[in-house]
Design an enzyme around this catalytic site. Structure first.
Site, PDB file in Angstrom:
ATOM      1  N   ASP A 156     -20.102  16.510 -23.821  1.00  0.00           N
ATOM      2  CA  ASP A 156     -19.633  15.734 -22.596  1.00  0.00           C
ATOM      3  C   ASP A 156     -20.702  16.111 -21.547  1.00  0.00           C
ATOM      4  O   ASP A 156     -21.074  17.276 -21.528  1.00  0.00           O
ATOM      5  CB  ASP A 156     -18.500  15.936 -21.992  1.00  0.00           C
ATOM      6  CG  ASP A 156     -18.166  15.087 -20.974  1.00  0.00           C
ATOM      7  OD1 ASP A 156     -17.922  13.816 -20.986  1.00  0.00           O
ATOM      8  OD2 ASP A 156     -18.108  15.467 -19.776  1.00  0.00           O
TER       9      ASP A 156
HETATM   10  C1  LIG Z   1     -27.654  12.590 -16.168  1.00  0.00           C
HETATM   11  C2  LIG Z   1     -27.924  11.984 -17.155  1.00  0.00           C
HETATM   12  C3  LIG Z   1     -26.821  11.649 -18.326  1.00  0.00           C
HETATM   13  N1  LIG Z   1     -27.122  10.577 -19.140  1.00  0.00           N
HETATM   14  C4  LIG Z   1     -26.102  10.228 -20.320  1.00  0.00           C
HETATM   15  C5  LIG Z   1     -25.920  10.909 -21.344  1.00  0.00           C
HETATM   16  C6  LIG Z   1     -24.421  10.510 -21.805  1.00  0.00           C
HETATM   17  O1  LIG Z   1     -24.334   9.627 -22.949  1.00  0.00           O
HETATM   18  C7  LIG Z   1     -23.824   9.977 -20.402  1.00  0.00           C
HETATM   19  C8  LIG Z   1     -22.763  10.645 -20.024  1.00  0.00           C
HETATM   20  O2  LIG Z   1     -21.510  10.319 -20.730  1.00  0.00           O
HETATM   21  P1  LIG Z   1     -20.479  11.162 -21.541  1.00  0.00           P
HETATM   22  O3  LIG Z   1     -19.119  10.854 -21.353  1.00  0.00           O
HETATM   23  O4  LIG Z   1     -20.852  12.575 -21.777  1.00  0.00           O
HETATM   24  O5  LIG Z   1     -20.889  10.425 -22.817  1.00  0.00           O
HETATM   25  P2  LIG Z   1     -20.750   8.990 -23.596  1.00  0.00           P
HETATM   26  O6  LIG Z   1     -19.680   8.141 -22.939  1.00  0.00           O
HETATM   27  O7  LIG Z   1     -22.282   8.315 -23.515  1.00  0.00           O
HETATM   28  O8  LIG Z   1     -20.846   8.851 -25.122  1.00  0.00           O
HETATM   29  P3  LIG Z   1     -19.473   9.886 -25.877  1.00  0.00           P
HETATM   30  O9  LIG Z   1     -18.304  10.188 -24.976  1.00  0.00           O
HETATM   31  O10 LIG Z   1     -19.154   9.064 -27.145  1.00  0.00           O
HETATM   32  O11 LIG Z   1     -20.254  11.023 -26.788  1.00  0.00           O
HETATM   33  O12 LIG Z   1     -24.885  10.013 -19.526  1.00  0.00           O
HETATM   34  C9  LIG Z   1     -28.463  10.382 -19.469  1.00  0.00           C
HETATM   35  O13 LIG Z   1     -28.530   9.758 -20.653  1.00  0.00           O
HETATM   36  N2  LIG Z   1     -29.454  10.815 -18.604  1.00  0.00           N
HETATM   37  C10 LIG Z   1     -29.178  11.682 -17.575  1.00  0.00           C
HETATM   38  O14 LIG Z   1     -30.152  11.860 -16.811  1.00  0.00           O
END
Ligand SMILES: Cc1cn([C@H]2C[C@H](O)[C@@H](COP(=O)(O)OP(=O)(O)OP(=O)(O)O)O2)c(=O)[nH]c1=O
Length: 192
Positions: free
Chosen positions: A68
Site C-alpha cells: 500500500d
Molecule cells: C505517490 C505515487 C503513487 N503512485 C501509485 C502507486 C499505487 O498504485 C497507488 C496507490 O494506491 P494503492 O492503494 O497503494 O494501490 P492500488 O490501488 O493502485 O493497487 P492495489 O491495492 O491493488 O495494490 O498510487 C504512483 O504510481 N506514483 C506516485 O508518485
C-alpha cells in the site's frame, strides 16, 4: 509454490519485472481502504498492506505479495482522488510543501507474514494554476495516492526527494527483494 501478486497496480507489476520477478497469478485484493478515526498515516499504510495480504486467496505454500502506498501531509492521509475536483484540491494542498510517501509491503506464505515499510520525503514545487489545470486534464492522477505520479508528468513538479524512488512509485525494490527472499522466493535464481 506459486507466486501471487496481490495487486491491481500496473506499477507494482512493472517494478517487479524490473528485477525479473514475474507473478504466476495476479489477484487484486478488495478491501475497505477508509482510514479509521484518528488513524495516523504510517500505521494506516501498514494495516492496509497486511489486510490486503490476508484478503488474497492462496494455497498454504504460495507466496503472496501486497503493498500500500499512502501520501501523508502531516497527519493527513491523502488517498487516491475520487475525481478531478479532489485531485486538484490535493495538488493545491501539496503545492510548495514537503510531504511523505509511505509504502508498506506485506509478503505472506501460509500463515507467516513478513512486513516492511519505507518512508520517503518529497518536496513539491509551488504549482501555478496553469500547471495544476494541465496536470488534472492529463488524467495521470487517476488511481494514484496523493493525486500524482512522480514517474510521469508530475516528475517536473518534484525537485527533491529523500528515500526510495521505487517506494514512491509503489514498491520499494530493495526491501521487497529482501522480503521475497525471506519467504523463500528465489529472487536471484537460488533454490527455495
Ligand atoms: C505517490 C505515487 C503513487 N503512485 C501509485 C502507486 C499505487 O498504485 C497507488 C496507490 O494506491 P494503492 O492503494 O497503494 O494501490 P492500488 O490501488 O493502485 O493497487 P492495489 O491495492 O491493488 O495494490 O498510487 C504512483 O504510481 N506514483 C506516485 O508518485
Amino acid at each position: 509454490m506459486k507466486f501471487i501478486l496481490g495487486s491491481g497496480s500496473p506499477r507494482r507489476r512493472d517494478l517487479l519485472a524490473q528485477i525479473g520477478v514475474v507473478p504466476d497469478d495476479i489477484l487484486p485484493p478488495d478491501i475497505d481502504e477508509d482510514p479509521a478515526r484518528g488513524e495516523l498515516p504510517r500505521p494506516y499504510c501498514q494495516r492496509l498492506a497486511r489486510e490486503k495480504a490476508a484478503a488474497v486467496a492462496a494455497g498454504p505454500d504460495d507466496i503472496v505479495l501486497c503493498a500500500d502506498t499512502t501520501v501523508a501531509l502531516g497527519r493527513r492521509i491523502l488517498g487516491k482522488p475520487a475525481d478531478a475536483i479532489e485531485a486538484e484540491s490535493f495538488l493545491r494542498a501539496l503545492s510548495g510543501r514537503r510531504h511523505r510517501v509511505i509504502t508498506a509491503v506485506a509478503v505472506r506464505r501460509g500463515d507467516r507474514l513478513w512486513q516492511r515499510d519505507v518512508v520517503s520525503a518529497v518536496k513539491m514545487k509551488r504549482l501555478s494554476d496553469q500547471e495544476i489545470v494541465a496536470y488534472v486534464a492529463s488524467g495521470d492522477w487517476q488511481g494514484k495516492a496523493g493525486g500524482y505520479g512522480i514517474q510521469g508528468m508530475a516528475g517536473a513538479f518534484i525537485p527533491w526527494i529523500e528515500g526510495s524512488f521505487t517506494g514512491i512509485v509503489g514498491l520499494p525494490l530493495a526491501e521487497t527483494a529482501g522480503l521475497l527472499q525471506a519467504a523463500g522466493y528465489p529472487v536471484y535464481g537460488e533454490s527455495a
